[in-house]
Design an enzyme around this catalytic site. Structure first.
Site, mmCIF file in Angstrom:
data_model
loop_
_atom_site.group_PDB
_atom_site.id
_atom_site.type_symbol
_atom_site.label_atom_id
_atom_site.label_comp_id
_atom_site.label_asym_id
_atom_site.label_seq_id
_atom_site.Cartn_x
_atom_site.Cartn_y
_atom_site.Cartn_z
ATOM 1 N N LYS A 187 5.453 -8.560 4.158
ATOM 2 C CA LYS A 187 5.691 -9.729 2.720
ATOM 3 C C LYS A 187 5.235 -7.749 1.438
ATOM 4 C CE LYS A 187 1.245 -11.614 0.736
ATOM 5 N NZ LYS A 187 0.219 -12.643 0.154
ATOM 6 N N CYS A 231 0.840 -0.755 0.115
ATOM 7 C CA CYS A 231 -0.196 -0.086 -0.049
ATOM 8 C C CYS A 231 0.612 0.989 -0.083
ATOM 9 C CB CYS A 231 -0.698 0.058 1.509
ATOM 10 S SG CYS A 231 0.191 -0.579 2.884
#
Length: 306
Positions: free
Chosen positions: A167, A132
């Site tokens: 991640k 993000c």
């Protein structure tokens, strides 16, 4: 005797297979196919500070060798997750190992989520979704910016004693650098990798298929890309704890990740096609281990590193 136990830093799993985030919702949705405790661990749908409706539909479409999705992090929000979703999951499946995936638009949001989860019972680990954008640093993705990665992991580490997994994206210019910085800042493991940006056009309607135009490509198509990233990280950072993710739809691919230095493997898109694929993966890995005369998963972790 074949022992499928594997260790993610200090977290012991019964087998090396994890349901990837977004695959099994909040842990209960696929329980009729595979009880959550059968997985080594189950990563819940990514949660954000506030409830999100996500992107406009269509949100998913199949490709020749995988799928595209533009869900847009649709989720219930952290408060509802803690109040309802987690108690329901842990109440029904007390022996399962839930991992909560979190995403924020600032370091402060990542820390807020981590602090709240630190007080939530039953969580085995927290997975930081670094795909993000960091709005406070011009919109650059956390996983593509070493300073953003460092700050987020360092501050989240202060907020909890739970294991932190990061991640990372396969598209970052230097995944080894990002992985190294995250581990130095307090991460317990790196998940390699996430989806790859892509799109599909409907030639008859003459417009993009997805409502958001572009989405994340997952499935078999990205396996070689994710495997390369995992291999580079394992080769460059000896002793790092890695979790392979991307395109695993067979035991052979899972084994490749393990041979490339991963201690466990996340399974995502393949679950949509075969919700009970876990049973097949476990049996085929056992067969491989028997043929190769391996007793433990640790016997062949990193065997392909040259």
């Amino acid at each position: 005797m074949i022992n499928l136990n594997t260790r993610i830093d200090n977290l012991m799993l019964d087998n090396p297979f994890l349901a990837a985030s977004g695959t099994c919702g909040y842990g209960t949705e696929y329980s009729d196919f595979v009880p959550p405790e059968k997985w080594g661990a189950l990563v819940l749908k990514t949660v954000t500070p506030k409830q999100r409706d996500g992107n406009k539909p269509p949100r998913c479409c199949e490709t020749d060798s995988g799928m595209l999705n533009s869900i847009g992090l649709a989720n219930c929000g952290i408060e509802l997750l803690i109040k309802e979703k987690m108690p329901e999951f842990t109440g029904k499946f007390p022996n399962a190992k839930p991992v909560v995936s979190i995403a924020g638009e600032t370091t402060e949001e990542f820390v807020l989520l981590t602090e709240k989860l630190a007080e939530c019972k039953g969580i085995s680990a927290i997975e930081l979704n670094f795909s993000c954008p960091n709005v406070s640093r011009g919109g650059i993705h956390f996983g593509a910016d070493s300073l953003s990665s460092q700050e987020a992991v360092k501050e989240c580490r202060k907020a909890t004693q739970l294991p932190l997994w990061v991640k990372i994206s396969p598209t970052v210019p230097d995944p080894v650098k990002i992985a190294s910085i995250c581990m130095e800042s307090g991460a317990n493991a790196i998940v390699a990798t996430n989806t790859i940006p892509g799109m599909v056009v409907d030639i008859w309607k003459q417009k993009p298929v997805l409502g958001n135009i572009m989405g994340g490509l997952s499935g078999p198509a990205i396996f070689p890309v994710s495997l390369r990233v995992a291999y580079l990280i394992a080769k460059s950072i000896p002793g790092i704890t890695l979790i392979g993710c991307g395109g695993v739809d067979s035991a052979e691919k899972a084994i490749q990740f393990i041979l490339a230095g991963c201690s466990a493997v996340e399974v995502g898109t393949a679950v949509f096609r075969s919700p009970d694929i876990l049973y097949k993966l476990i049996e085929e890995v056992k067969t491989y281990m028997e043929k190769m005369k391996y007793t433990n998963v640790s016997d062949f972790i990193g065997k392909a590193l040259l």
